[in-house]
Structure formats: structure tokens, C-alpha cells
Design an enzyme around this catalytic site. Structure first.
Site, short mmCIF file in Angstrom:
data_model
loop_
_atom_site.label_atom_id
_atom_site.label_comp_id
_atom_site.label_asym_id
_atom_site.label_seq_id
_atom_site.Cartn_x
_atom_site.Cartn_y
_atom_site.Cartn_z
N LYS A 57 92.82 49.32 17.40
CA LYS A 57 93.25 50.71 17.66
C LYS A 57 92.89 51.61 16.48
O LYS A 57 92.29 52.66 16.64
CB LYS A 57 94.75 50.74 17.88
N ASN A 58 93.22 51.15 15.26
CA ASN A 58 93.10 52.04 14.09
C ASN A 58 91.69 52.12 13.54
O ASN A 58 91.45 52.89 12.60
CB ASN A 58 94.10 51.61 13.00
N CYS A 81 104.00 57.73 15.26
CA CYS A 81 105.29 57.08 14.99
C CYS A 81 106.07 57.85 13.93
O CYS A 81 105.52 58.33 12.95
CB CYS A 81 105.06 55.66 14.49
N ARG A 125 105.57 62.16 6.90
CA ARG A 125 104.24 61.57 6.75
C ARG A 125 103.32 62.70 6.28
O ARG A 125 102.61 63.30 7.04
CB ARG A 125 103.78 60.93 8.06
N ASP A 179 102.33 47.19 9.12
CA ASP A 179 102.31 47.15 10.59
C ASP A 179 102.68 45.79 11.15
O ASP A 179 102.80 45.63 12.36
CB ASP A 179 100.94 47.57 11.12
N ARG A 190 100.87 52.38 23.66
CA ARG A 190 99.99 53.16 22.79
C ARG A 190 99.05 52.23 22.03
O ARG A 190 97.92 52.60 21.72
CB ARG A 190 100.81 53.93 21.74
C1 EPZ Z 1 97.65 54.41 9.02
O1 EPZ Z 1 98.58 55.46 8.93
C2 EPZ Z 1 97.94 53.71 10.33
N1 EPZ Z 1 97.79 54.66 11.43
C3 EPZ Z 1 99.35 53.15 10.34
O2 EPZ Z 1 99.48 52.36 11.53
C4 EPZ Z 1 99.53 52.22 9.15
O3 EPZ Z 1 100.88 51.82 9.09
C5 EPZ Z 1 99.15 52.94 7.85
O4 EPZ Z 1 97.81 53.46 7.95
C6 EPZ Z 1 99.21 52.02 6.65
O5 EPZ Z 1 98.36 50.93 6.85
C7 EPZ Z 1 96.55 54.90 11.92
O6 EPZ Z 1 95.57 54.34 11.44
C8 EPZ Z 1 96.46 55.87 13.05
P1 EPZ Z 1 98.67 56.11 4.99
P2 EPZ Z 1 98.38 56.59 7.78
O7 EPZ Z 1 98.06 57.45 4.83
O8 EPZ Z 1 96.95 56.83 7.57
C9 EPZ Z 1 101.87 58.31 2.22
C10 EPZ Z 1 100.38 51.63 13.56
O9 EPZ Z 1 101.45 51.06 13.84
N2 EPZ Z 1 100.94 59.45 2.25
O10 EPZ Z 1 97.97 54.91 4.44
O11 EPZ Z 1 99.25 57.74 8.12
C11 EPZ Z 1 102.48 58.04 3.57
O12 EPZ Z 1 103.62 58.84 3.78
C12 EPZ Z 1 100.37 52.78 12.57
O13 EPZ Z 1 99.26 51.32 14.04
C13 EPZ Z 1 101.20 60.56 1.45
O14 EPZ Z 1 102.21 60.60 0.74
O15 EPZ Z 1 98.98 55.83 6.52
C14 EPZ Z 1 102.81 56.57 3.47
O16 EPZ Z 1 104.04 56.43 2.79
C15 EPZ Z 1 101.76 53.09 12.06
N3 EPZ Z 1 100.34 61.60 1.47
C16 EPZ Z 1 101.69 56.01 2.60
O17 EPZ Z 1 101.13 57.13 1.92
C17 EPZ Z 1 99.20 61.59 2.25
O18 EPZ Z 1 98.45 62.58 2.21
C18 EPZ Z 1 100.57 55.32 3.35
O19 EPZ Z 1 100.16 56.18 4.39
C19 EPZ Z 1 98.95 60.46 3.07
C20 EPZ Z 1 99.82 59.40 3.05
#
Ligand code: EPZ
Length: 421
Positions: A22-23, A117, A122, A308, A400
Site C-alpha cells: 500500500k505505502n 489514521c 501528524r 505499523d 483501506r
Molecule cells: C508513513 O506515514 C506511513 N503512511 C505510515 O503507515 C507509517 O506508520 C509511517 O510512515 C512510519 O513508518 C503512509 O505511507 C501513507 P512519518 P508518515 O512522516 O509518512 C513525525 C499505515 O498503517 N513528523 O515517517 O506520515 C510524525 O508525526 C500508516 O500504513 C513530523 O513531526 O510518517 C511521526 O511522529 C500509518 N513532521 C514521525 O514523524 C513531519 O513533517 C514519523 O512520521 C513529518 C512527520
């Protein structure tokens, strides 16, 4: 309302073919906006979020032709920037990849704030940092849209992310792939789906090196041409079914996987006493006769233990012997699954980013909700190993990210079905 009904207690045995990731699928679909001509994408998972991504680019003017349930032909030559329909964009988190793709293609962007989610805030500050380093003027002050423009055009840059972010890394790659010069992304996320995006773009003629490491170097290419590409298998779907074998004391062979992507999940299952056998592109989890041992888990960016997989392991730790802990290092509100498992008898104590699990012999059936995608998978796993009947609501959330989860589990012996009530 559609629900999933599970009569628990069956040991699951047999084979499950894993679908595309998916991702990885979603950023690659949006990356087609950067490419001239036809893109043939194979091994797409047939899930709601991917269908929404395809619908969004089609509404933007792209031609999308379904070749079969897992292959699609995409041509974005006619796509118009800033035209993604809000009602679709707001349904999924991955819509924020439109920011990078539109900046890279049109030099400007206007995208509704994404959904996805709810794990608490976020933020997208790192995404914005990357775009601004490339010369875009970004405005995310509205509570509806994020807009951006590069009045003097985008330029290559050195981007150093303050924290490891999958989304921000992907968005920087999308924005920079076609910018003349060399862009360096430091403190980049290393997930397999980032490597898959880079491989797709390189197949279209891009020059992206170092994906999968913390430093990615992009030599921008003016024009990218359509290609044929196969999405990698979904390591989270794969890990979920390995846990299903362990939780039901069964033996499941998952096929069409890349074992390397499952290393941290497999290591934790083996630590719990589950027998794992790797055979090429298959992995077998044998939970028969196993007394599950307690473990400590800390979620970290890849190659660390994936957040995840946290809720799904929460189910397994709830029926392991002794006391286990999970420290969640990515999302502050990832523990919502614990309340649902508690309705089934699980003994979980959550304090800040730490959860403690006092394992019990058996969970019992109950009516529970899918509070987010992976929490939904956790309650499905709980229903499979619980005594009695479990009803799961909000199943659209599970759909999803899991392609045919009911069919795949039924095929290995689960007493599981959709019901309407
Ligand atoms: C991706 O989310 C995935 N979603 C998530 O999968 C996954 O849990 C996550 O990566 C971590 O592996 C998709 O790919 C669509 P991050 P993403 O940016 O990109 C903080 C699932 O179940 N952060 O790596 O949103 C953020 O709040 C989903 O398939 C900032 O602070 O994750 C988090 O605490 C759920 N500022 C951490 O970093 C930013 O600008 C990691 O988030 C961006 C992120």
C-alpha cells in the site's frame, strides 16, 4: 452496517499470497504525474486507499485504465495541477504526496489537507522544509488547503531533515526528481517503499541514488518517460499473517514476499518462540505447540521494528506467557487498539509511550471497533484466537490497507465472514 464476524479458536494452516505494498503503491501512482507517456503498474493491491489515489489522478485529467485487479495503465499527460477533488483527497494521508508531485510537474501546488489514521497530530513541517529548500514558497496556514509556488522556479538544494520522516522523504524525492542540478537529502527515511519509489522513477529515466540509506542524491532529469513497473510486496500485510499463525497455533506459508523486509518482525517472532523458515520469496511461521514467550518491543524507523506492526503484536503479547512491553517511538496515539483488546479480556496498561501486557491464556469474543488501520488488523487477529464470537465494526478502515483479508484468512481455515446488520 457491514461488520466482520469471527468464530475464534481455529488453528490457521495453509498458504497466503501477499499483495503489493500500500505505502509504495500510493507514492508511485502520484509519481506518474512527473512522467510523460504510459506507465504500466503491476502488483497493485486492490484496496480502498489505492482506488482513491487512482480516482484522484483521474479527476485531475489523467487516463487510468484497469488492466486487471492488480494492474493499471496510467497516462498523466492531460493532468491539471491544483485540481485534485477535496472530498477524495481528505480521505487518505498519502494525498500529501500530491504536493511534491505537483511542485515537481507544474512548479506550483494546491492540495486539500490530507486525512488518514488519527494518531494525534501528524505535522508536515518537514515536508514544508524540503519544499522551501528547493525554492518553493509554501503556505499551510489555511485549515483547508496547503498551497505552494516557486515564482523563480525550483532549484536543487541540500535538504537536512530534523527527524526521520517517510512522507517528507518521499515528497522531497517527488519535488526534486526533475529539478536541474544535484539535490542531496540527508537524514532521509530508509523504508523499502522509498527504495521502490526511487526504482520506479529511475526506470522512467530519473537518476536517484542512495535510496534506502540516510543520504539520497538526486541528479534531476528534465523529462521522464513512461515505463512498466511491479510494486514490492507489502511487508506489513505479510507480518500480520505471520502473527495470525503464531496467535492461532497454526502454520502459515506467506508467498510473494521479500524476507529482508521482514527481518525485525521475524526476529521478534523467533524471540517469542515461533518457528520461522525462509524459502526464497516465501516465509513460513509455525506456531504449533509453541508457548509464546514475553518480549520487549521498541518501534523505530526502518530497519528498526515498524510502528505499523505494533498493534498486531499487541494482540500476540496479550496471549503470551508473562509480562511484555512495547515502547512506541513514532506516534503518541498509537495505543487506541488497547481499549478494544481490553474488551476481549486483554490486560494492557498504557502510560505515555509505554504499554505493559500481562499475558492471559485466552481472549474472549466481543464487539469491537477498528479504530485505525493496524488496530483493525489487531482486533481481527484477536478474534481469530479468542474463545467465542467477535464482531468487528468500521471494517472499511481495515479494507483501506488489507486486500481481501476475509478471503485470505478463510482460505487458511478461519471461521470469518462479512455480515450485514
Ligand atoms: C508513513 O506515514 C506511513 N503512511 C505510515 O503507515 C507509517 O506508520 C509511517 O510512515 C512510519 O513508518 C503512509 O505511507 C501513507 P512519518 P508518515 O512522516 O509518512 C513525525 C499505515 O498503517 N513528523 O515517517 O506520515 C510524525 O508525526 C500508516 O500504513 C513530523 O513531526 O510518517 C511521526 O511522529 C500509518 N513532521 C514521525 O514523524 C513531519 O513533517 C514519523 O512520521 C513529518 C512527520
Amino acid at each position: 452496517m457491514k461488520k466482520i464476524k469471527i468464530i475464534g479458536g481455529n488453528s490457521l494452516n495453509g498458504e497466503i499470497a501477499i499483495s503489493g505494498m500500500k505505502n509504495a503503491a500510493m507514492p508511485i501512482i502520484y509519481a506518474c504525474l512527473l512522467v510523460k507517456g504510459d506507465c504500466y503498474i503491476d502488483n497493485l493491491p486492490d484496496i480502498r486507499d489505492v482506488r482513491i489515489c487512482l480516482e484522484i489522478i483521474e479527476n485531475m485529467g489523467a487516463k487510468v485504465e484497469r488492466l486487471n485487479e492488480s494492474s493499471v495503465k496510467i497516462n498523466c499527460d492531460g493532468a491539471v495541477g491544483g485540481s485534485a477533488p477535496s472530498e477524495l483527497v481528505s480521505k487518505i494521508r498519502a494525498s500529501y504526496y500530491l504536493l511534491g508531485a505537483e511542485l515537481g510537474r507544474f512548479g506550483k501546488t494546491k492540495v486539500t489537507l490530507p486525512g488518514g489514521c488519527n494518531f494525534g497530530s501528524r505535522p508536515i513541517d518537514q515536508h514544508l522544509k524540503g519544499f522551501r529548500a528547493l525554492g518553493a514558497v509554501m503556505d499551510a496556514s489555511s485549515d483547508e488547503y496547503v498551497v505552494g509556488e516557486a515564482p523563480d522556479g525550483l532549484h536543487s538544494a541540500n535538504i537536512f531533515f530534523d527527524l526521520v520522516s517517510v512522507g517528507a522523504t518521499i515528497n522531497a524525492i517527488l519535488a526534486a526528481a526533475c529539478i536541474e542540478g544535484t539535490t542531496i537529502i540527508d537524514n532521509a527515511a530508509r523504508e523499502p517503499h522509498i527504495v521502490d519509489l526511487a526504482n520506479f522513477l529511475n526506470t522512467c529515466g530519473a537518476d536517484i541514488r542512495g535510496a534506502g540509506t540516510e543520504t539520497i542524491k538526486i541528479n534531476g532529469k528534465k523529462e521522464l518517460r513512461g515505463c512498466s513497473y511491479t510494486i514490492i510486496p507489502d511487508m506489513i500485510e505479510a507480518g500480520t499473517y505471520l502473527i495470525a499463525a503464531a496467535a492461532t497455533k497454526g502454520c502459515i506459508k506467506i508467498t510473494n514476499v521479500i524476507p529482508k523486509h521482514l527481518e525485525s518482525t521475524v526476529a521478534k517472532l523467533e524471540e517469542m518462540g515461533v518457528k520461522i523458515i525462509e524459502e526464497g520469496e516465501s516465509v513460513i511461521a509455525d506456531g504449533r505447540e509453541v508457548v509464546l514467550k514475553p518480549v520487549a518491543i521498541k518501534t523505530r524507523p526502518y530497519p528498526g521494528f515498524p510502528t505499523d506492526m505494533h498493534p498486531q503484536f499487541g494482540t500476540l503479547l496479550s496471549i503470551a506467557s508473562g509480562e511484555s512491553t512495547v515502547i512506541e517511538g513514532i506516534y503518541e496515539k498509537r495505543f487506541k487498539y488497547a481499549d478494544e483488546l481490553a474488551r476481549m479480556g486483554a490486560r494492557i496498561t498504557v502510560q505515555n509511550e509505554r504499554a505493559s501486557f500481562k499475558g492471559i491464556a485466552r481472549l474472549h469474543g466481543a464487539t469491537v471497533r477498528a479504530t485505525d488501520l493496524r488496530a483493525g488488523a489487531a482486533v481481527v487477529l484477536a478474534g481469530l484466537c479468542a474463545d467465542g464470537v467477535t464482531y468487528i465494526e468500521d471494517v472499511h478502515i481495515i479494507e483501506r490497507g488489507y486486500d481481501d483479508i476475509v478471503g485470505k484468512l478463510k482460505n487458511v481455515g478461519a471461521d470469518i465472514e462479512y455480515i450485514d446488520c
